[in-house]
Write an enzyme that holds these catalytic residues in place. Structure first.
Site, PDB file in Angstrom:
ATOM      1  N   LYS A   1       0.916  -0.993  -0.135  1.00 39.35           N
ATOM      2  CA  LYS A   1      -0.087  -0.092   0.063  1.00 39.35           C
ATOM      3  C   LYS A   1       0.993   1.147   0.086  1.00 39.35           C
ATOM      4  O   LYS A   1       2.023   1.530   0.477  1.00 39.35           O
ATOM      5  CB  LYS A   1      -0.932   0.048   1.309  1.00 39.35           C
ATOM      6  CG  LYS A   1      -0.171   0.202   2.342  1.00 39.35           C
ATOM      7  CD  LYS A   1      -1.378  -0.125   3.574  1.00 39.35           C
ATOM      8  CE  LYS A   1      -2.169  -1.349   3.754  1.00 39.35           C
ATOM      9  NZ  LYS A   1      -2.791  -1.581   4.986  1.00 39.35           N
TER      10      LYS A   1
ATOM     11  N   ASN B   1     -13.520   5.211  -3.613  1.00 41.34           N
ATOM     12  CA  ASN B   1     -12.913   5.484  -2.426  1.00 41.34           C
ATOM     13  C   ASN B   1     -11.992   6.501  -2.158  1.00 41.34           C
ATOM     14  O   ASN B   1     -11.686   6.972  -3.104  1.00 41.34           O
ATOM     15  CB  ASN B   1     -11.758   4.187  -1.969  1.00 41.34           C
ATOM     16  CG  ASN B   1     -10.415   4.472  -2.506  1.00 41.34           C
ATOM     17  OD1 ASN B   1      -9.774   4.781  -1.815  1.00 41.34           O
ATOM     18  ND2 ASN B   1     -10.189   3.954  -3.883  1.00 41.34           N
TER      19      ASN B   1
ATOM     20  N   CYS C   1      -2.899  10.054  -6.921  1.00 40.60           N
ATOM     21  CA  CYS C   1      -3.992   9.801  -5.864  1.00 40.60           C
ATOM     22  C   CYS C   1      -4.706  10.898  -5.926  1.00 40.60           C
ATOM     23  O   CYS C   1      -4.560  12.001  -5.772  1.00 40.60           O
ATOM     24  CB  CYS C   1      -3.225   9.629  -4.518  1.00 40.60           C
ATOM     25  SG  CYS C   1      -4.595   9.333  -3.466  1.00 40.60           S
TER      26      CYS C   1
ATOM     27  N   GLY D   1     -12.902  -0.751 -10.617  1.00 36.67           N
ATOM     28  CA  GLY D   1     -13.672  -1.965 -10.899  1.00 36.67           C
ATOM     29  C   GLY D   1     -13.966  -2.009 -12.278  1.00 36.67           C
ATOM     30  O   GLY D   1     -13.763  -1.201 -13.061  1.00 36.67           O
TER      31      GLY D   1
ATOM     32  N   GLY E   1     -10.285  -2.545 -13.362  1.00 42.06           N
ATOM     33  CA  GLY E   1     -11.028  -3.376 -13.377  1.00 42.06           C
ATOM     34  C   GLY E   1     -11.145  -4.655 -13.792  1.00 42.06           C
ATOM     35  O   GLY E   1     -11.973  -5.463 -14.192  1.00 42.06           O
TER      36      GLY E   1
ATOM     37  N   THR F   1      -9.473  -3.957  -7.329  1.00 48.14           N
ATOM     38  CA  THR F   1     -10.533  -4.382  -6.696  1.00 48.14           C
ATOM     39  C   THR F   1     -11.356  -5.828  -6.505  1.00 48.14           C
ATOM     40  O   THR F   1     -11.817  -6.243  -5.628  1.00 48.14           O
ATOM     41  CB  THR F   1     -11.747  -3.365  -7.346  1.00 48.14           C
ATOM     42  OG1 THR F   1     -11.308  -2.039  -7.153  1.00 48.14           O
ATOM     43  CG2 THR F   1     -12.950  -3.300  -6.630  1.00 48.14           C
TER      44      THR F   1
END
Lengths: 307, 263, 307, 263
Positions: free
Chosen positions: A47, A71, A132, A219, A246, A268
């Site tokens: 992470k 998120n 980000c 996703g 995705g 995801t």
């Protein structure tokens, strides 16, 4: 299927197979050890790590959307020193490539964080997060202009001698231009896409669902955009591309490689099936065998007629 | 406790019943092998199939584990598309779950400890399993269950088979009228008899219960239900702001000593 | 629900309700007359019209994606003169606002097309498409830079006196900047989002599915991105916003209005339920009544705390 | 013909059977009212519920319309997630369709016209309804049906009840070995007896049939199956490049006189 070669290379980084895990979706890998043999994954990108510890954004940080999720975690992490002291000794034992996703709020902080990780012998590469969408300062701000992206990559390149992958933001007019800019500053590879900036609203409460209003969309919903961008960047740069966005199964992964990816990241999907990574590895091998191919590298960019 | 081995399991729906309109009890079994060890207060992540508008798994607390029948019970409140899809499962259907997740309530070390389990709405679900585990450890639990009205009370007979049950309803249709924190029972609950409080339900209720426990100097654990994605501590979406900063409810919780919470 | 006021205004254009149909998804309205009472729809935006006839792109033009679809139709139409002579006499009879979506390949062709439509008394407004991702020349090229967008709007504004709505591309770094640019040139409103540029690849054939490789993504998959952009543009401009992108039901429509939209467009949903438009109109009225509101205009931007 | 009124209908699955592995026959009925007028060659758009990976409706040709039973028959080849979901429907389930769509085959004006209906694979489906309509108009049709092998032939007995049936299979397991265009029957098919050809199936087959028809100077209509979204002529996705430019298969077709096609 011992006759199938799944190995692929990102610059000087050799991966046993092209399936990596996306930062922020697989913890430090250890959280998933009950479900998958981590040594069968091509690479684990842990992470987002910053020079200083970060609390991240307030709750709520997540909203489910049509075949996707938003998120706004905001890079919560305990800082690079904590990682080096407490996490690294554990993750270095994992028998696969372990990469660290590095973020910051200035070229200097990015570079200093990268410098400290460079000292960890069993971390062969970093993924630079200049995209980000969930932190005010830094993050995406650098990733949406060629100058900003170049400035960060230049500083980190000077501080980090190993394989440097730069994660690009899809929230731009021309991702090809950004890719060229980071290639020019010496990036060894680019990874794309980070999340698409999106939003969810609670119609009953008449307020945004996420604590900071907007968040990053991931996703299956974003896959068509991600594939398009990998396709465009493949035509724009010579360095390898790590494709993500995705991917839920082996067919998705193959599509990204056909579009031009040298490796892929699964994000995801780990939340829906914690064992998906190894299934994708196996599915890619099946695909290659079914199509009479011997190396996964034959897939890279194969959907481009002109190559 | 989150060191317990986790599994991805394909369970089979042995029974699906409707204890109350809008609620279903899923009794799931593993036809192959015994269900893994699961602690009261832990939860599972259920994959929802066949619901185009549902993308993520649904976290659902463990209502009960019947070792003899090798059954895992999930009490589902059908409020959204995902839970509605689960409510429409047929007997014999396969349900994919990840379990066990999270920590769980603190279990007694001596039989002299007395547990008051305070639940509201569907939040009473995990207290049934907790009560059973307490009873098997020689601590007969006391349940204090609150609901809007009599027809919102779930599994009452099952609770009564395990311990003493006190009820409050907002409309007074059963038990004492009012909220759980207003029940006369509290008069007899104090620190002198080693009372421990475990609570699960709507956040306002849990906050009120924890304040009451604090006044009385009683240890109190609350089970949180923050919105979550992975359930494994990977996505960092379900964080609660605690005295130790943002921690994942799915991993450090869902059960917290309320002293750690900023309530 | 006679006590509920569904009327809303886009500049000087008064709509009986905020639900319009998106260009290219509802034909000329007449194709849907068997399913819905067209007079109950707030407005119908007929398909993209250009000065000269266009054949559009080759087949295949469509690919299904996760909760969405890609298309690369490429503005197939018979030209503005054909519309004026053969289509207009029919659509003018529809008892609701009928708008024309106008496209071109230069400021001049956009302006000339708009000029001819300005002569049609029963067409009260046009939607300027500067964001079609599926035509090489023109289309999105204008929509992705402030200068390009301004140049087209300036030319059309000089040629078109009625309500001018400019449809914006989401394939940009800052849609707020583009919105400000078109507002500065006198646009009466902006509509967003047009489709997100995406791609689909056939893993078995190892080729792109669409004839021109890439296409425009629409459907629920893009809703979070569309909501975010409406939210951002609402904070950037004073002119009304028409929101669209994956609206499938009344709740979605309400969310767009809460984010800042004065009206909405329903697009891809018409393919799944040809009667969806009127259901959304009824659903919005139900929502307002349930929340004790008397005018749909109370929803506009209501999710913004600061207003 | 596309002026026919279209409807959105909730039909009920009266029977679902599997004529061959991978194929299902859906017999749908409207419990409320008689089914609307539908012509042979037209199709319907079926909404697929409960399949997260399926977003758009699925265009499916009309296999048969049983007026007495008030049934619409759809023959579905389960090839993708969408069609697989339809293949798993239970009797009594509700299926939402939009119908009727497209034009249809040209019907005879005199009983002296002779129709040769040439189908391949699941493309034979609309020819059953067409054959029935021809018979009811006094034109007993001739069917020429091709498949990979005997077990790929669908509804043979139903075709035989309507007209003369000739078969080719690529492996010779039934009828003559080879492709439909190689069948000996063609020797007797010429312009002198007012033969008309209608074909539906894989594009290569239809192209070959249309070329043969052209050689023989016979009118030929082909039913196309282009990828489509709306089915109403609105999205312009399913276009075929014709002598009149790009036209929507869903609206101007699916049936075209092959002279209009650039084959």
């Amino acid at each position: 299927m011992e006759n199938i070669d799944l190995g692929t290379n990102i610059g000087s980084l050799a991966l046993k197979n092209p399936v990596m895990t996306a930062s922020g979706t697989f913890g430090y890998g250890l959280e998933f050890a009950d479900f998958v043999d981590l040594s069968r994954i091509g690479g684990i990108i842990v992470k987002g790590t910053t020079l200083e510890p970060r609390q991240g954004n307030a709750y709520p940080r997540m909203a489910e959307t049509a075949q996707g999720m938003l998120n706004c975690v905001g890079l919560q992490n305990k800082g690079v020193d904590y990682f080096c002291e407490h996490i690294y000794p554990e993750v270095r034992k994992i028998d696969t490539a372990v990469l660290v996703n590095v973020s910051g709020n200035s070229p200097e902080t990015y570079a200093e964080c990268a410098r400290r990780i460079a000292e960890l012998e069993d971390i062969p590469a970093i993924e630079l997060n200049i995209s980000c969408p969930n932190v005010k300062q830094g993050g995406m701000a650098f990733g949406v202009t060629c100058e900003g992206a170049a400035s960060v990559v230049k500083a980190v390149r000077a501080a980090y001698p190993k394989t440097l992958i730069v994660k690009l933001s899809p929230n731009v007019t021309s991702i090809a231009d950004i890719a060229r800019a980071v290639e020019a500053e010496g990036a060894d590879a680019v990874s794309l896409i980070n999340t698409l900036m999106g939003m969810a609203i609670d119609a009953e409460k008449r307020r945004p669902i996420l604590s900071i209003g907007t968040g990053g969309l991931s996703g299956p919903a974003v896959k068509p955009v991600a594939l398009r961008m990998v396709w465009q960047v493949y035509d724009a740069v010579k360095i390898p591309i790590v494709g993500l966005g995705g991917i839920m199964n082996a067919t998705d992964a193959v599509e990204f490689m056909l579009a031009g990816a040298t490796a892929v990241e699964i994000g995801t999907a780990n939340f829906i099936d914690p064992a998906v990574t190894v299934k994708v590895v196996e599915g890619i091998a099946d695909y290659l065998q079914r199509h009479g191919m011997t190396s996964v590298r034959e897939l890279i960019g194969a959907a481009h007629l002109d190559r | 406790m989150d060191k317990m081995k986790k599994y991805i399991l394909d369970l089979v729906v042995r029974h699906i019943t409707q204890p109350r309109p809008g609620y279903v009890l899923l009794q799931l079994t593993d036809p192959e092998r015994p269900l893994p060890a699961m602690l009261p207060g832990q939860f599972v992540e259920v994959r929802v199939d066949g619901s185009p508008t549902t993308f993520l798994r649904r976290p659902i607390s463990i209502n009960f584990v019947d070792r003899e029948a090798n059954e895992l019970w999930l009490l589902v409140h059908a409020v959204g598309d995902g839970t509605r899809a689960l409510a429409q499962l047929q007997e014999g259907a396969v349900v994919n779950i990840v379990a066990p997740l999270g920590n769980g309530f603190t279990l007694p070390t001596t039989t002299s400890e007395r547990y008051l389990l305070v639940g509201g709405g569907v939040g009473t679900a995990p207290l049934l399993y907790m009560g059973q585990e307490l009873l098997s450890r020689g601590c007969r639990p006391v349940f204090l269950l609150g609901a809007r009205s009599a027809q919102d009370l779930l599994q009452l007979e099952l609770f009564r088979a395990i311990g003493d049950v006190y009820v409050t309803t907002e409309d007074g249709s059963e038990g004492e009228r009012g909220f759980v924190t207003q029940h006369s029972l509290w008069a007899d609950v104090d620190a002198t008899q080693q009372w421990r409080i475990c609570t699960c339900g709507p956040k306002p209720m849990m906050v009120a219960v924890s304040r009451l426990a604090r006044e009385k100097g009683l240890p109190c654990e609350a089970s949180l239900e923050n919105l979550m994605a992975c359930g494994l501590g990977a996505c960092l979406c379900c964080v609660e702001d605690t005295t130790e900063g943002h921690v994942c409810v799915c991993k450090e919780g869902p059960v917290f000593n309320v002293e750690k919470l900023k309530w």
